[in-house]
Design a protein around this motif. Structure first.
Motif, PDB file in Angstrom:
ATOM      1  N   ALA A 286      54.475 -31.998   1.874  1.00 36.68           N
ATOM      2  CA  ALA A 286      55.835 -31.714   1.427  1.00 36.68           C
ATOM      3  C   ALA A 286      55.902 -31.401  -0.061  1.00 36.68           C
ATOM      4  CB  ALA A 286      56.741 -32.902   1.758  1.00 36.68           C
ATOM      5  N   THR A 287      55.244 -32.234  -0.889  1.00 39.36           N
ATOM      6  CA  THR A 287      55.405 -32.109  -2.337  1.00 39.36           C
ATOM      7  C   THR A 287      54.550 -31.014  -2.953  1.00 39.36           C
ATOM      8  OG1 THR A 287      53.721 -33.830  -2.687  1.00 39.36           O
ATOM      9  CG2 THR A 287      56.029 -34.533  -2.590  1.00 39.36           C
ATOM     10  N   ASN A 288      53.422 -30.684  -2.340  1.00 35.78           N
ATOM     11  CA  ASN A 288      52.512 -29.700  -2.929  1.00 35.78           C
ATOM     12  C   ASN A 288      52.476 -28.375  -2.192  1.00 35.78           C
ATOM     13  OD1 ASN A 288      51.835 -31.707  -4.732  1.00 35.78           O
ATOM     14  ND2 ASN A 288      49.973 -32.309  -3.661  1.00 35.78           N
ATOM     15  N   GLY A 289      53.143 -28.266  -1.049  1.00 35.45           N
ATOM     16  CA  GLY A 289      53.066 -27.041  -0.273  1.00 35.45           C
ATOM     17  C   GLY A 289      54.406 -26.540   0.241  1.00 35.45           C
ATOM     18  N   LEU A 290      55.062 -27.324   1.087  1.00 32.19           N
ATOM     19  CA  LEU A 290      56.269 -26.843   1.762  1.00 32.19           C
ATOM     20  C   LEU A 290      57.422 -26.590   0.801  1.00 32.19           C
ATOM     21  CD1 LEU A 290      56.322 -29.108   4.977  1.00 32.19           C
ATOM     22  CD2 LEU A 290      55.481 -26.766   4.748  1.00 32.19           C
ATOM     23  N   LEU A 291      57.831 -27.633   0.080  1.00 39.60           N
ATOM     24  CA  LEU A 291      59.045 -27.528  -0.729  1.00 39.60           C
ATOM     25  C   LEU A 291      58.883 -26.681  -1.992  1.00 39.60           C
ATOM     26  CD1 LEU A 291      61.743 -28.738   0.140  1.00 39.60           C
ATOM     27  CD2 LEU A 291      59.842 -29.849   1.270  1.00 39.60           C
ATOM     28  N   PRO A 292      57.778 -26.802  -2.751  1.00 38.95           N
ATOM     29  CA  PRO A 292      57.658 -25.951  -3.942  1.00 38.95           C
ATOM     30  C   PRO A 292      57.730 -24.460  -3.633  1.00 38.95           C
ATOM     31  CG  PRO A 292      56.047 -27.719  -4.035  1.00 38.95           C
ATOM     32  CD  PRO A 292      56.658 -27.767  -2.672  1.00 38.95           C
ATOM     33  N   SER A 293      57.291 -24.062  -2.431  1.00 37.53           N
ATOM     34  CA  SER A 293      57.299 -22.641  -2.076  1.00 37.53           C
ATOM     35  C   SER A 293      58.702 -22.071  -1.954  1.00 37.53           C
ATOM     36  CB  SER A 293      56.545 -22.434  -0.756  1.00 37.53           C
ATOM     37  OG  SER A 293      55.203 -22.846  -0.868  1.00 37.53           O
ATOM     38  N   VAL A 294      59.695 -22.931  -1.697  1.00 38.29           N
ATOM     39  CA  VAL A 294      61.055 -22.429  -1.463  1.00 38.29           C
ATOM     40  C   VAL A 294      62.050 -22.986  -2.469  1.00 38.29           C
ATOM     41  CG1 VAL A 294      60.659 -22.066   0.999  1.00 38.29           C
ATOM     42  CG2 VAL A 294      61.504 -24.281   0.216  1.00 38.29           C
ATOM     43  N   GLN A 295      61.564 -23.525  -3.585  1.00 39.39           N
ATOM     44  CA  GLN A 295      62.488 -24.118  -4.561  1.00 39.39           C
ATOM     45  C   GLN A 295      63.439 -23.078  -5.126  1.00 39.39           C
ATOM     46  OE1 GLN A 295      60.581 -26.342  -7.691  1.00 39.39           O
ATOM     47  NE2 GLN A 295      62.446 -27.441  -8.205  1.00 39.39           N
ATOM     48  N   THR A 296      62.978 -21.858  -5.314  1.00 38.86           N
ATOM     49  CA  THR A 296      63.870 -20.807  -5.807  1.00 38.86           C
ATOM     50  C   THR A 296      65.015 -20.562  -4.836  1.00 38.86           C
ATOM     51  OG1 THR A 296      62.229 -19.274  -4.898  1.00 38.86           O
ATOM     52  CG2 THR A 296      62.254 -19.551  -7.275  1.00 38.86           C
ATOM     53  N   TYR A 297      64.714 -20.525  -3.545  1.00 32.79           N
ATOM     54  CA  TYR A 297      65.737 -20.220  -2.546  1.00 32.79           C
ATOM     55  C   TYR A 297      66.752 -21.356  -2.410  1.00 32.79           C
ATOM     56  CZ  TYR A 297      62.596 -16.451  -1.197  1.00 32.79           C
ATOM     57  OH  TYR A 297      61.788 -15.337  -1.226  1.00 32.79           O
ATOM     58  N   SER A 298      66.340 -22.585  -2.674  1.00 31.69           N
ATOM     59  CA  SER A 298      67.265 -23.708  -2.546  1.00 31.69           C
ATOM     60  C   SER A 298      68.109 -23.894  -3.803  1.00 31.69           C
ATOM     61  CB  SER A 298      66.498 -25.006  -2.258  1.00 31.69           C
ATOM     62  OG  SER A 298      65.718 -25.398  -3.366  1.00 31.69           O
ATOM     63  N   CYS A 299      67.635 -23.423  -4.967  1.00 36.31           N
ATOM     64  CA  CYS A 299      68.335 -23.680  -6.229  1.00 36.31           C
ATOM     65  C   CYS A 299      68.990 -22.443  -6.837  1.00 36.31           C
ATOM     66  CB  CYS A 299      67.362 -24.281  -7.255  1.00 36.31           C
ATOM     67  SG  CYS A 299      66.653 -25.870  -6.787  1.00 36.31           S
ATOM     68  N   MET A 300      68.339 -21.291  -6.748  1.00 38.09           N
ATOM     69  CA  MET A 300      68.848 -20.098  -7.425  1.00 38.09           C
ATOM     70  C   MET A 300      70.233 -19.650  -6.960  1.00 38.09           C
ATOM     71  SD  MET A 300      67.049 -18.807  -9.942  1.00 38.09           S
ATOM     72  CE  MET A 300      67.068 -17.014 -10.028  1.00 38.09           C
ATOM     73  N   PRO A 301      70.615 -19.824  -5.678  1.00 36.29           N
ATOM     74  CA  PRO A 301      71.985 -19.457  -5.303  1.00 36.29           C
ATOM     75  C   PRO A 301      73.053 -20.214  -6.095  1.00 36.29           C
ATOM     76  CG  PRO A 301      70.636 -19.688  -3.340  1.00 36.29           C
ATOM     77  CD  PRO A 301      69.813 -20.178  -4.488  1.00 36.29           C
ATOM     78  N   TYR A 302      72.715 -21.404  -6.606  1.00 36.20           N
ATOM     79  CA  TYR A 302      73.654 -22.178  -7.416  1.00 36.20           C
ATOM     80  C   TYR A 302      73.636 -21.752  -8.882  1.00 36.20           C
ATOM     81  CZ  TYR A 302      73.774 -25.301  -3.384  1.00 36.20           C
ATOM     82  OH  TYR A 302      73.921 -25.831  -2.120  1.00 36.20           O
ATOM     83  N   GLY A 303      72.739 -20.825  -9.228  1.00 30.04           N
ATOM     84  CA  GLY A 303      72.642 -20.369 -10.603  1.00 30.04           C
ATOM     85  C   GLY A 303      71.310 -20.747 -11.233  1.00 30.04           C
TER      86      GLY A 303
END
Length: 442
Positions: A286-303
């Motif tokens: 989770a911490t080194n593969g799954l979530l870091p790969s999509v951090q832009t998609y989860s945060c960038m829509p909020y700015g």
């Protein structure tokens, strides 16, 4: 003299993961420039995993030719490569090449690989060298290693990345009419200092680490050294970017472990050990593969500000959680299981927002920004604590248990990054958007 050696040990630890941690916290600026855009983190996770080739080669050479490879030579080499790579980033990080008809950041990827190679190899070279010093200096080294994640996050916050504004952009419609077409255009406000300055900061940290190692290596070998003060088995790294705190094994337990490693701590049954290793695999997946790969998609829509805060504060949360684990230890498997579940809940929320991109929940509101940033911070903090405590538990069992812990961690990280790369870059299951032009249903 003792204080001076403590300072050197701390400064030496700075060079362990400062480069990779620095790249992650600088991504909010980089993704707006490089052609990969929001897909860039998924590339980085795979590159970092490929860089584990470095520690693998060092380990094989140690096994096959134990007297032909000295830690000092390897450390001098990798720190020099790290300094050179950071300097090259200053000049070439935004250079692109056309590959198969598409623009790609080849120079950035190659330099990132070498930086990752440096940091991954530090896990199997820095600590063996530090074990030549008394245990109190090894603990200080781990503090410096924690700062390698903390300082880039603080500097990134001072950089002030993340502020954007929507401006009207006029465009003439047709060749024979003067009518103007108006549209909103996202404009990123300049940070307090540039990406190039930030990469110079990373190079300076690597230089400080190299200078500290040079001084430590020049210490008289009679300085507080004896076979009685050498450090016994230490907690191995179970996360990329931050090792566990260097706590000593009780000498009696160490003697038991050496005589019969698998019986060093018989209170854990086969089922308990299976549960522990499954936790290691999942947490690192989770911490080194799954979530870091999509951090832009989860945060960038909020700015961009939300993305900037989530990366910087998460980088700070990692060493903070590990520091807490040094003083407040809870080895209960039930407690660690609950904490893993809680971290998974935060991670699931982050993944869900990424899947809903570019229209996640509460988009356009301050509450939504606060929730996504807090979710990323608690996700990183809770699972970082679990990593530390699992390492402490397995350390007290045997050396071989730590070896398997490291193998499980690397396997989880590799599985996570390889799983997400085709989903993000080939299947394109996650959608990017424009902060100013994306229309989302209420």
């Amino acid at each position: 003299m003792t204080l001076f050696v403590h300072m050197l040990a701390c400064a030496f630890g700075l060079g362990s993961w400062v480069a990779v941690n620095g790249l992650w916290v600088e991504l909010p600026l980089i993704v707006n420039t490089l052609p990969e855009g929001w897909e860039l983190p998924s590339y980085l996770t795979v590159i970092i995993q490929l860089a584990n080739l470095g520690p693998l080669l060092v380990t094989l050479v140690h096994k096959l030719c134990p007297r032909h490879l000295k830690e000092q030579v390897v450390i001098y080499s990798i720190l020099s490569i790290g300094i050179l790579s950071c300097i090259l980033l200053v000049f070439f990080w935004d250079k692109t090449m056309i590959v198969a008809g598409t623009s790609h950041s080849i120079a950035f990827f190659i330099i990132t690989f070498f930086l990752s190679l440096v940091d991954c190899t530090s896990s199997v070279t820095f600590l063996p060298f530090m074990m030549l010093l008394p245990a109190k200096y090894v603990t200080t080294y781990f503090i410096g290693e924690g700062l390698s994640g903390f300082l880039p996050g603080v500097v990134a916050l001072a950089q002030g990345v993340g502020f954007t504004k929507c401006v009207n952009f006029s465009q003439t419609a047709g060749n024979y009419t003067s009518q103007n077409m108006w549209s909103l255009h996202t404009e990123h406000l300049p940070p307090n200092f540039s990406t190039e300055v930030f990469f110079f900061f990373l190079a300076a940290m690597m230089c400080i680490s190299l200078a500290a190692f040079f001084a430590l290596n020049r210490l008289p070998r009679t300085f507080e050294l004896s076979t009685k003060t050498l450090v016994p088995d230490m907690v191995v790294s179970v996360s990329s970017g931050l090792d566990n705190p260097g706590l000593e094994i009780d000498r009696e337990e160490a003697g038991v472990a050496q005589s019969n490693p698998m019986l060093a701590n018989p209170k854990h049954s086969v089922y308990h050990l299976t549960f522990i290793y499954l936790m290691v695999v999942w947490v690192n997946t989770a911490t080194n593969g799954l979530l870091p790969s999509v951090q832009t998609y989860s945060c960038m829509p909020y700015g961009n500000l939300a993305y900037h805060l989530s990366t910087a504060l998460s980088s700070v949360a990692n060493p903070v959680a590990c520091t807490i684990a040094m003083f407040l230890q809870n080895r209960s498997l039930v407690f660690l299981g609950v904490l893993t579940t809680l971290g998974t809940v935060f991670g699931s929320y982050n993944m869900a927002m990424a899947a809903m991109s570019p229209c996640p929940l509460l988009i356009g509101s301050v509450v939504g920004q606060m929730i996504i940033v807090s979710s990323w911070v608690f996700f990183t903090g809770t699972l970082s604590y679990v990593k530390v405590m699992v390492g402490v538990i397995l350390r007290d069992r045997s050396h071989s248990a730590l070896v398997w812990c490291g193998a499980a961690a690397q396997m989880g990280s590799l599985v996570g990054s390889i799983t997400m790369f085709p989903l993000v870059n080939i299947q394109q299951l996650f959608k990017s958007g424009d902060f100013c032009n994306t229309e989302c249903p209420l």
